[in-house]
Design a protein around this motif. Structure first.
Motif, PDB file in Angstrom:
ATOM      1  N   TYR A   1       0.848  -1.198   0.000  1.00  0.00           N
ATOM      2  CA  TYR A   1       0.000   0.000   0.000  1.00  0.00           C
ATOM      3  C   TYR A   1       0.876   1.239   0.000  1.00  0.00           C
ATOM      4  O   TYR A   1       1.996   1.230   0.514  1.00  0.00           O
TER       5      TYR A   1
ATOM      6  N   LEU B   1      -7.582   3.131   6.220  1.00  0.00           N
ATOM      7  CA  LEU B   1      -7.610   3.138   4.758  1.00  0.00           C
ATOM      8  C   LEU B   1      -7.778   4.541   4.191  1.00  0.00           C
ATOM      9  O   LEU B   1      -7.379   4.804   3.060  1.00  0.00           O
TER      10      LEU B   1
ATOM     11  N   ARG C   1      -8.464  -2.293  -0.926  1.00  0.00           N
ATOM     12  CA  ARG C   1      -8.437  -3.576  -0.221  1.00  0.00           C
ATOM     13  C   ARG C   1      -9.032  -4.637  -1.130  1.00  0.00           C
ATOM     14  O   ARG C   1      -9.642  -4.330  -2.164  1.00  0.00           O
TER      15      ARG C   1
ATOM     16  N   ILE D   1      -2.401  -8.788   6.377  1.00  0.00           N
ATOM     17  CA  ILE D   1      -3.549  -8.877   5.487  1.00  0.00           C
ATOM     18  C   ILE D   1      -4.606  -9.862   5.990  1.00  0.00           C
ATOM     19  O   ILE D   1      -5.452 -10.314   5.248  1.00  0.00           O
TER      20      ILE D   1
ATOM     21  N   LEU E   1      -5.807  -3.616   7.876  1.00  0.00           N
ATOM     22  CA  LEU E   1      -5.790  -3.630   6.417  1.00  0.00           C
ATOM     23  C   LEU E   1      -6.980  -4.380   5.828  1.00  0.00           C
ATOM     24  O   LEU E   1      -7.222  -4.295   4.636  1.00  0.00           O
ATOM     25  N   GLN E   2      -7.697  -5.119   6.641  1.00  0.00           N
ATOM     26  CA  GLN E   2      -8.954  -5.740   6.249  1.00  0.00           C
ATOM     27  C   GLN E   2      -8.823  -6.710   5.084  1.00  0.00           C
ATOM     28  O   GLN E   2      -9.693  -6.813   4.229  1.00  0.00           O
ATOM     29  N   HIS E   3      -7.748  -7.456   5.018  1.00  0.00           N
ATOM     30  CA  HIS E   3      -7.584  -8.466   3.987  1.00  0.00           C
ATOM     31  C   HIS E   3      -7.597  -9.841   4.637  1.00  0.00           C
ATOM     32  O   HIS E   3      -7.305  -9.981   5.815  1.00  0.00           O
TER      33      HIS E   3
END
Length: 255
Positions: free
Chosen positions: A21, A33, A60, A137, A143-145
């Motif tokens: 990112y 984000l 994302r 991630i 990071l919401q992965h």
């Protein structure tokens, strides 16, 4: 015999996958984000001479449970992963209204293995599946992965209009050679030839799907726990600490 939930698949590509990112202009300490300008995915296929830098919208990956759809495009094609690194460095430039601006270097957030496969008797034939080995991630971090999942991938026909508010401008859209353009057969999207992603400016849609592809399809993505010394990303992308903060890759936190 394969069970109903374990489809027979044809693997057309496999390799290393890297997530990065880039914070917004002037942002040195991102916390969410909203502080991120772009989210990148790098695909480095095995036994190939091209490496793809993908730019994914909404910063994302799409959520598999919600079947989200995220737009994206191929930002660059390079002869090696290391050749991409110069495009991920810090940029300093001057503007007439705001003076000197600093765009921070991209920061590594995760790495792992991926497969692109064609599954028999599926309406959508090709899937991009990634299992990331880094905490940054996982679905529970900022990071919401997700650590593992499957993404259905469709490549947009540049000769067809994009949905309102999405897509690249006309000057940025790709111009496929006739051989590849024929793969669309007049349709808005194509899912049959991964080489459609080997052109800068190619646009695609990712749709979140199954969250445990290894179990469903009985495939092994060969993800190993790694440290800084053994990181494929740092080695392949030649990411020096002096240029790219690497803490997110191992801590799972913003840096």
């Amino acid at each position: 015999m394969a069970s109903k939930d374990r489809k027979q698949v044809e693997i057309v590509e496999r390799g290393d996958i890297f997530f990065l990112y880039r914070p917004r202009v002037g942002e040195t300490d991102p916390e969410s984000l909203s502080d991120v300008q772009r989210f990148f995915v790098v695909l480095r296929p095995e036994h190939a001479t091209k490496v793809r830098l993908l730019v994914v919208g909404r910063k994302r990956l799409p959520d598999a449970h919600e079947h989200e759809r995220h737009w994206g495009f191929v930002g660059a094609i390079a002869s090696s992963a290391a050749a991409l690194e110069k495009d991920l460095r810090e940029e300093i430039y001057d503007t007439k209204t705001r003076g000197r601006q600093r765009l921070p270097a991209a920061r590594p957030a995760g790495e792992g293995r991926y497969l692109v496969c064609r599954a028999a008797q599926w309406t959508i034939a090709s899937q991009l599946r990634a299992r990331a080995s880094r905490a940054a991630i996982r679905g529970t971090t900022r990071l919401q992965h997700r650590t593992a999942g499957k993404l259905r991938l469709s490549v947009k026909n540049p000769e067809k209009p994009s949905p309102p508010g999405l897509g690249l401008g006309q000057a940025q859209e790709t111009d496929y050679p006739d051989r590849l353009q024929q793969e669309f057969r007049g349709r808005r999207f194509a899912r049959d030839d991964i080489k459609l992603l080997d052109v800068q400016g190619a646009e695609f849609v990712l749709v979140g799907a199954r969250t445990d592809p290894e179990k469903a399809y009985n495939v092994d993505l060969d993800v190993e726990k790694e440290d800084e010394r053994h990181s494929e990303m740092l080695r392949e992308l030649k990411m020096a600490k002096s240029r790219h903060p690497i803490e997110p890759l191992f801590s799972g936190e913003w840096a």
